[in-house]
Design a protein around this motif. Structure first.
Motif, short mmCIF file in Angstrom:
data_model
loop_
_atom_site.label_atom_id
_atom_site.label_comp_id
_atom_site.label_asym_id
_atom_site.label_seq_id
_atom_site.Cartn_x
_atom_site.Cartn_y
_atom_site.Cartn_z
N ASP A 10 0.85 -1.18 0.00
CA ASP A 10 0.00 0.00 0.00
C ASP A 10 0.89 1.23 0.00
O ASP A 10 1.79 1.35 0.84
CB ASP A 10 -0.90 -0.02 1.24
N ALA A 11 0.66 2.13 -0.94
CA ALA A 11 1.44 3.37 -0.99
C ALA A 11 1.05 4.26 0.17
O ALA A 11 -0.12 4.37 0.52
CB ALA A 11 1.21 4.09 -2.31
N VAL A 12 2.04 4.90 0.77
CA VAL A 12 1.81 5.81 1.88
C VAL A 12 1.49 7.19 1.30
O VAL A 12 2.34 7.80 0.65
CB VAL A 12 3.06 5.88 2.80
N SER A 13 0.26 7.64 1.50
CA SER A 13 -0.18 8.96 1.02
C SER A 13 0.29 9.22 -0.41
O SER A 13 1.00 10.19 -0.68
CB SER A 13 0.33 10.06 1.95
N TYR A 40 -0.82 10.35 -3.36
CA TYR A 40 -1.00 11.58 -4.13
C TYR A 40 -0.11 12.71 -3.62
O TYR A 40 0.51 13.42 -4.40
CB TYR A 40 -2.46 12.03 -4.12
N THR A 41 -0.04 12.87 -2.31
CA THR A 41 0.76 13.98 -1.77
C THR A 41 2.25 13.66 -1.77
O THR A 41 3.07 14.58 -1.65
CB THR A 41 0.30 14.34 -0.34
N ASN A 42 2.62 12.39 -1.92
CA ASN A 42 4.04 12.02 -1.96
C ASN A 42 4.58 11.87 -3.37
O ASN A 42 5.70 11.38 -3.55
CB ASN A 42 4.29 10.76 -1.14
N ILE A 43 3.82 12.26 -4.35
CA ILE A 43 4.34 12.32 -5.72
C ILE A 43 4.78 13.75 -5.96
O ILE A 43 3.96 14.66 -6.08
CB ILE A 43 3.27 11.87 -6.75
N GLU A 44 6.08 13.94 -5.97
CA GLU A 44 6.64 15.29 -6.11
C GLU A 44 6.32 15.86 -7.49
O GLU A 44 6.46 15.17 -8.51
CB GLU A 44 8.15 15.25 -5.93
N THR A 45 5.91 17.11 -7.52
CA THR A 45 5.50 17.76 -8.76
C THR A 45 6.59 17.69 -9.82
O THR A 45 6.34 17.25 -10.95
CB THR A 45 5.12 19.23 -8.48
N LEU A 85 2.78 -12.83 -10.21
CA LEU A 85 1.71 -11.90 -10.57
C LEU A 85 1.98 -10.58 -9.88
O LEU A 85 2.36 -10.56 -8.70
CB LEU A 85 0.34 -12.44 -10.13
N PHE A 86 1.79 -9.47 -10.60
CA PHE A 86 1.94 -8.13 -10.03
C PHE A 86 0.84 -7.28 -10.64
O PHE A 86 0.87 -6.99 -11.84
CB PHE A 86 3.31 -7.54 -10.38
N LYS A 87 -0.14 -6.90 -9.85
CA LYS A 87 -1.23 -6.05 -10.31
C LYS A 87 -1.42 -4.91 -9.31
O LYS A 87 -1.21 -5.07 -8.11
CB LYS A 87 -2.54 -6.84 -10.46
N ARG A 88 -1.82 -3.77 -9.85
CA ARG A 88 -1.97 -2.58 -8.98
C ARG A 88 -3.24 -1.83 -9.34
O ARG A 88 -3.53 -1.59 -10.51
CB ARG A 88 -0.76 -1.66 -9.14
N LEU A 89 -3.97 -1.45 -8.31
CA LEU A 89 -5.10 -0.54 -8.45
C LEU A 89 -4.71 0.74 -7.72
O LEU A 89 -4.78 0.83 -6.50
CB LEU A 89 -6.38 -1.15 -7.86
N ILE A 90 -4.19 1.68 -8.47
CA ILE A 90 -3.68 2.98 -8.03
C ILE A 90 -2.60 2.84 -6.96
O ILE A 90 -1.42 2.81 -7.27
CB ILE A 90 -4.81 3.92 -7.57
N ASP A 91 -3.00 2.74 -5.67
CA ASP A 91 -1.99 2.70 -4.60
C ASP A 91 -2.00 1.38 -3.84
O ASP A 91 -1.43 1.28 -2.76
CB ASP A 91 -2.19 3.87 -3.64
N LYS A 102 9.89 10.37 -3.57
CA LYS A 102 9.70 10.20 -2.12
C LYS A 102 8.53 9.28 -1.79
O LYS A 102 8.17 9.12 -0.63
CB LYS A 102 9.56 11.56 -1.43
N LEU A 103 7.97 8.64 -2.81
CA LEU A 103 6.88 7.69 -2.61
C LEU A 103 7.38 6.44 -1.89
O LEU A 103 8.40 5.88 -2.27
CB LEU A 103 6.28 7.32 -3.97
N ARG A 104 6.67 6.02 -0.85
CA ARG A 104 7.04 4.84 -0.08
C ARG A 104 5.86 3.88 0.00
O ARG A 104 4.71 4.29 -0.04
CB ARG A 104 7.47 5.21 1.35
N TRP A 105 6.20 2.59 0.11
CA TRP A 105 5.20 1.52 0.14
C TRP A 105 5.33 0.71 1.43
O TRP A 105 6.44 0.39 1.84
CB TRP A 105 5.39 0.59 -1.06
N GLU A 106 4.19 0.38 2.03
CA GLU A 106 4.16 -0.55 3.15
C GLU A 106 3.83 -1.92 2.57
O GLU A 106 2.79 -2.10 1.95
CB GLU A 106 3.08 -0.13 4.15
#
Length: 187
Positions: A44-47, A49-54, A127-133, A162-166
Motif C-alpha cells: 500500500d502506498a503511503v499517502s 498523491y501527496t508524496n508524488i513530487e511535482t 503476478l503483479f497487479k496494482r489498483l492505483i496505490d 519520495k513515494l514509499r510503500w508498506e
C-alpha cells in the motif's frame, strides 16, 4: 477533465493496471495452479498523491505526454487551490486528490518504476497487479535467494521519488474464494 480523458488510454496500457476489483478477479480466475512456494503479498502506498513530487512527476511523464498535456499537468499540479473551512490554500506539491486525472496520473507515474521492477525481478514475480496505490503480488519463493531478492525488491520498490510503500509479510496460503467474497462484499 480534459487531461483525464487524455490519460485514460495511456494508463490502461500499464502492465500492472487493473480497473477494479472485478478486473482483479478475472486475473485470479485465469491463474494456473500455484506452486506451493508462491506467497501472497500486498503493498500500500503511503499517502500516494501527496508524496508524488511535482517536479519528479513532470520529469517522469515528459516522454509520455505531448506539449499540451504537459502544460495542463503543470497548471494542475502547480496552481491547484482548495478550501479548508474558511481558508483557501494553494497545494505546492503532489497530485491534487479528487481532481479528475489524479488516479490515472498516479497510475502512469508509478508504472515507469514498475517496468524496472518487473524486469529486474521477473524470475520471482508470479503476478503483479496494482489498483492505483494498492498492489497484489504473488512472489515465487521456490528459487535460491528468493528471500534475499524479496527484501531487495522491497527496497527497490521504495526508490522512486519520495513515494514509499508498506509491504505485508508474505502469506503462506491464501484462499482465493475468501478473497473473491471479500472483493464482492466491497461493491
Amino acid at each position: 477533465v480534459w487531461l483525464d480523458r487524455k490519460l485514460q488510454p495511456i494508463g490502461r496500457q500499464c502492465p500492472s493496471f487493473i480497473a477494479s476489483s472485478l478486473d482483479l478477479l478475472k486475473y485470479i480466475k485465469e491463474l494456473p495452479p500455484l506452486p506451493p512456494t508462491v506467497r501472497f503479498v500486498t503493498a500500500d502506498a503511503v499517502s500516494m498523491y501527496t508524496n508524488i513530487e511535482t517536479e519528479h512527476c513532470q520529469t517522469v511523464l515528459r516522454r509520455v505526454l505531448n506539449e499540451q498535456e504537459r502544460a495542463a499537468l503543470a497548471i494542475m499540479m502547480k496552481y491547484t487551490y482548495f478550501r479548508f473551512s474558511d481558508c483557501y490554500r494553494r497545494q505546492k506539491d503532489g497530485i491534487p486528490m479528487g481532481s479528475p486525472p489524479a488516479c490515472m496520473l498516479a497510475t502512469i507515474y508509478f508504472s515507469k518504476h514498475e517496468h524496472h521492477l518487473l524486469r529486474e525481478f521477473r524470475e520471482f514475480i508470479f503476478l503483479f497487479k496494482r489498483l492505483i496505490d494498492d498492489v497484489i503480488l504473488l512472489w515465487y519463493f521456490g528459487k535460491q535467494n528468493a528471500t534475499t531478492e524479496f527484501e531487495r525488491f522491497c527496497n527497490v520498490l521504495n526508490t522512486f521519488g519520495k513515494l514509499r510503500w508498506e509491504v505485508s509479510e508474505p502469506a503462506e496460503r491464501i484462499n482465493f474464494l475468501d478473497l473473491k467474497l471479500t472483493i464482492f462484499d466491497e461493491k
